[in-house]
Design an enzyme around this catalytic site. Structure first.
Site, PDB file in Angstrom:
ATOM      1  N   PRO A   9       0.870  -0.815  -0.043  1.00 47.27           N
ATOM      2  CA  PRO A   9      -0.173   0.092  -0.164  1.00 47.27           C
ATOM      3  C   PRO A   9       0.761   1.566  -0.407  1.00 47.27           C
ATOM      4  O   PRO A   9       1.886   1.529   0.417  1.00 47.27           O
ATOM      5  CB  PRO A   9      -0.785  -0.206   1.834  1.00 47.27           C
ATOM      6  CG  PRO A   9      -0.076  -1.158   2.164  1.00 47.27           C
ATOM      7  CD  PRO A   9       0.211  -2.024   1.032  1.00 47.27           C
ATOM      8  N   ASN A  10       0.132   2.305  -0.290  1.00 45.96           N
ATOM      9  CA  ASN A  10       1.077   3.830  -0.509  1.00 45.96           C
ATOM     10  C   ASN A  10       1.769   3.603  -1.411  1.00 45.96           C
ATOM     11  O   ASN A  10       2.417   4.743  -2.276  1.00 45.96           O
ATOM     12  CB  ASN A  10       1.168   4.188   0.408  1.00 45.96           C
ATOM     13  CG  ASN A  10      -0.275   4.195   1.801  1.00 45.96           C
ATOM     14  OD1 ASN A  10      -1.654   5.003   0.707  1.00 45.96           O
ATOM     15  ND2 ASN A  10      -0.253   3.344   2.103  1.00 45.96           N
ATOM     16  N   ARG A  17       4.967  10.563  -2.645  1.00 46.43           N
ATOM     17  CA  ARG A  17       4.791  10.694  -1.128  1.00 46.43           C
ATOM     18  C   ARG A  17       6.033  10.872  -0.667  1.00 46.43           C
ATOM     19  O   ARG A  17       6.841  10.411  -0.648  1.00 46.43           O
ATOM     20  CB  ARG A  17       3.779   9.210  -1.164  1.00 46.43           C
ATOM     21  CG  ARG A  17       4.119   8.972   0.361  1.00 46.43           C
ATOM     22  CD  ARG A  17       3.701   7.476   0.755  1.00 46.43           C
ATOM     23  NE  ARG A  17       4.035   7.235   2.426  1.00 46.43           N
ATOM     24  CZ  ARG A  17       3.978   5.903   2.570  1.00 46.43           C
ATOM     25  NH1 ARG A  17       4.300   5.044   2.065  1.00 46.43           N
ATOM     26  NH2 ARG A  17       3.338   5.554   3.718  1.00 46.43           N
ATOM     27  N   TYR A  22      10.793   8.725   1.052  1.00 46.96           N
ATOM     28  CA  TYR A  22      10.664   8.188   0.062  1.00 46.96           C
ATOM     29  C   TYR A  22      11.769   7.821  -1.600  1.00 46.96           C
ATOM     30  O   TYR A  22      11.668   7.707  -2.243  1.00 46.96           O
ATOM     31  CB  TYR A  22       9.792   7.396   0.016  1.00 46.96           C
ATOM     32  CG  TYR A  22       8.923   6.976   1.161  1.00 46.96           C
ATOM     33  CD1 TYR A  22       9.594   5.802   1.687  1.00 46.96           C
ATOM     34  CD2 TYR A  22       7.889   7.740   1.754  1.00 46.96           C
ATOM     35  CE1 TYR A  22       8.915   5.057   2.342  1.00 46.96           C
ATOM     36  CE2 TYR A  22       7.402   7.155   2.667  1.00 46.96           C
ATOM     37  CZ  TYR A  22       7.427   5.940   3.770  1.00 46.96           C
ATOM     38  OH  TYR A  22       6.872   5.389   3.787  1.00 46.96           O
ATOM     39  N   ASN A  71       8.332  -5.572  -0.201  1.00 51.88           N
ATOM     40  CA  ASN A  71       8.048  -4.233   0.726  1.00 51.88           C
ATOM     41  C   ASN A  71       6.636  -4.467   0.865  1.00 51.88           C
ATOM     42  O   ASN A  71       6.030  -3.550  -0.430  1.00 51.88           O
ATOM     43  CB  ASN A  71       8.442  -2.799   0.094  1.00 51.88           C
ATOM     44  CG  ASN A  71       8.453  -1.562   1.041  1.00 51.88           C
ATOM     45  OD1 ASN A  71       7.742  -1.959   1.522  1.00 51.88           O
ATOM     46  ND2 ASN A  71       9.496  -0.337   0.444  1.00 51.88           N
ATOM     47  N   ALA A  74       2.726  -0.665   4.860  1.00 51.40           N
ATOM     48  CA  ALA A  74       2.139  -1.062   5.976  1.00 51.40           C
ATOM     49  C   ALA A  74       1.786  -2.393   6.880  1.00 51.40           C
ATOM     50  O   ALA A  74       1.949  -2.395   8.204  1.00 51.40           O
ATOM     51  CB  ALA A  74       0.830  -0.080   6.093  1.00 51.40           C
ATOM     52  N   GLU A  95      12.552  -9.307   2.725  1.00 54.11           N
ATOM     53  CA  GLU A  95      11.531  -7.981   3.298  1.00 54.11           C
ATOM     54  C   GLU A  95      12.677  -6.897   2.821  1.00 54.11           C
ATOM     55  O   GLU A  95      13.762  -6.761   2.837  1.00 54.11           O
ATOM     56  CB  GLU A  95      11.107  -8.288   4.355  1.00 54.11           C
ATOM     57  CG  GLU A  95      10.672  -7.222   5.578  1.00 54.11           C
ATOM     58  CD  GLU A  95      10.541  -7.174   6.916  1.00 54.11           C
ATOM     59  OE1 GLU A  95       9.712  -6.519   7.206  1.00 54.11           O
ATOM     60  OE2 GLU A  95      10.714  -8.318   7.142  1.00 54.11           O
ATOM     61  N   HIS A  97      12.412  -2.327   3.040  1.00 57.55           N
ATOM     62  CA  HIS A  97      11.912  -1.382   3.184  1.00 57.55           C
ATOM     63  C   HIS A  97      13.087   0.084   2.615  1.00 57.55           C
ATOM     64  O   HIS A  97      14.430  -0.556   2.596  1.00 57.55           O
ATOM     65  CB  HIS A  97      11.932  -0.925   4.421  1.00 57.55           C
ATOM     66  CG  HIS A  97      10.921  -2.247   5.554  1.00 57.55           C
ATOM     67  ND1 HIS A  97       9.442  -2.003   5.253  1.00 57.55           N
ATOM     68  CD2 HIS A  97      10.836  -2.813   5.962  1.00 57.55           C
ATOM     69  CE1 HIS A  97       9.402  -3.043   5.516  1.00 57.55           C
ATOM     70  NE2 HIS A  97       9.968  -4.079   6.167  1.00 57.55           N
ATOM     71  N   ARG A 104      12.223   5.342  12.735  1.00 64.73           N
ATOM     72  CA  ARG A 104      10.881   6.325  12.749  1.00 64.73           C
ATOM     73  C   ARG A 104      10.011   5.896  13.675  1.00 64.73           C
ATOM     74  O   ARG A 104      10.745   5.420  14.780  1.00 64.73           O
ATOM     75  CB  ARG A 104      10.349   5.324  10.457  1.00 64.73           C
ATOM     76  CG  ARG A 104      10.847   5.808  10.143  1.00 64.73           C
ATOM     77  CD  ARG A 104      10.485   5.554   8.868  1.00 64.73           C
ATOM     78  NE  ARG A 104       9.368   6.112   8.416  1.00 64.73           N
ATOM     79  CZ  ARG A 104       8.657   6.323   7.414  1.00 64.73           C
ATOM     80  NH1 ARG A 104       8.624   5.005   6.368  1.00 64.73           N
ATOM     81  NH2 ARG A 104       7.825   6.910   7.493  1.00 64.73           N
TER      82      ARG A 104
END
Length: 141
Positions: A9-10, A17, A22, A71, A74, A95, A97, A104
């Protein structure tokens, strides 16, 4: 070699964004450079904002791909379903990111999917995807 990159998502908004976190490039731009860098690898790409669609795509590729770069956005922090999906397939999953999630918010430090993956790469910007591809290449040898 066949590798599937899956973004959650996103991540369709990369380049728009929160560019301070990012970056300014879209994923499609970065994907072109990855494919040029690895012409010997068939790199497929899938993005969805819907958890079930991510699971369906991972299951579709999860018995034939040489590796999956995931990735989960969320969903990383909430999805037992993605964890179970990764455990159910035979393709290794890395995985990824873009940001260093450990710098964060506290909730981003917990990953529900890490225990099901062969490894985690975070904090290297878009280059995290390249590093995951390298890890899959090494894992497959």
């Amino acid at each position: 070699m066949k590798i599937l990159i899956v973004n959650g998502p996103n991540l369709n908004l990369l380049g728009k964004r929160e560019p301070d976190i990012y970056g300014n490039d879209s994923f499609e731009t970065y994907l072109t450079s990855l494919r040029q860098r690895y012409p010997e690898i068939e790199i497929s790409y899938y993005q969805s904002n819907v958890e079930g669609e991510l699971i369906n795509r991972i299951q579709e590729a999860g018995f034939s791909a040489d590796g999956i770069v995931l990735n989960a956005g969320a969903y990383t922090h909430t999805s037992v379903a993605l964890h179970d999906c990764i455990r159910s397939i035979t393709s290794p999953v890395v995985e990824v990111h873009i940001s260093n999630v450990h710098k964060r918010e506290e909730f981003r430090r917990l990953s529900m999917i890490s225990p099901a993956c062969i490894g985690v790469i975070c904090g290297f910007g878009m280059d995290s995807y390249r590093l995951a591809i390298e890890a899959i290449k090494e894992h497959g040898q």
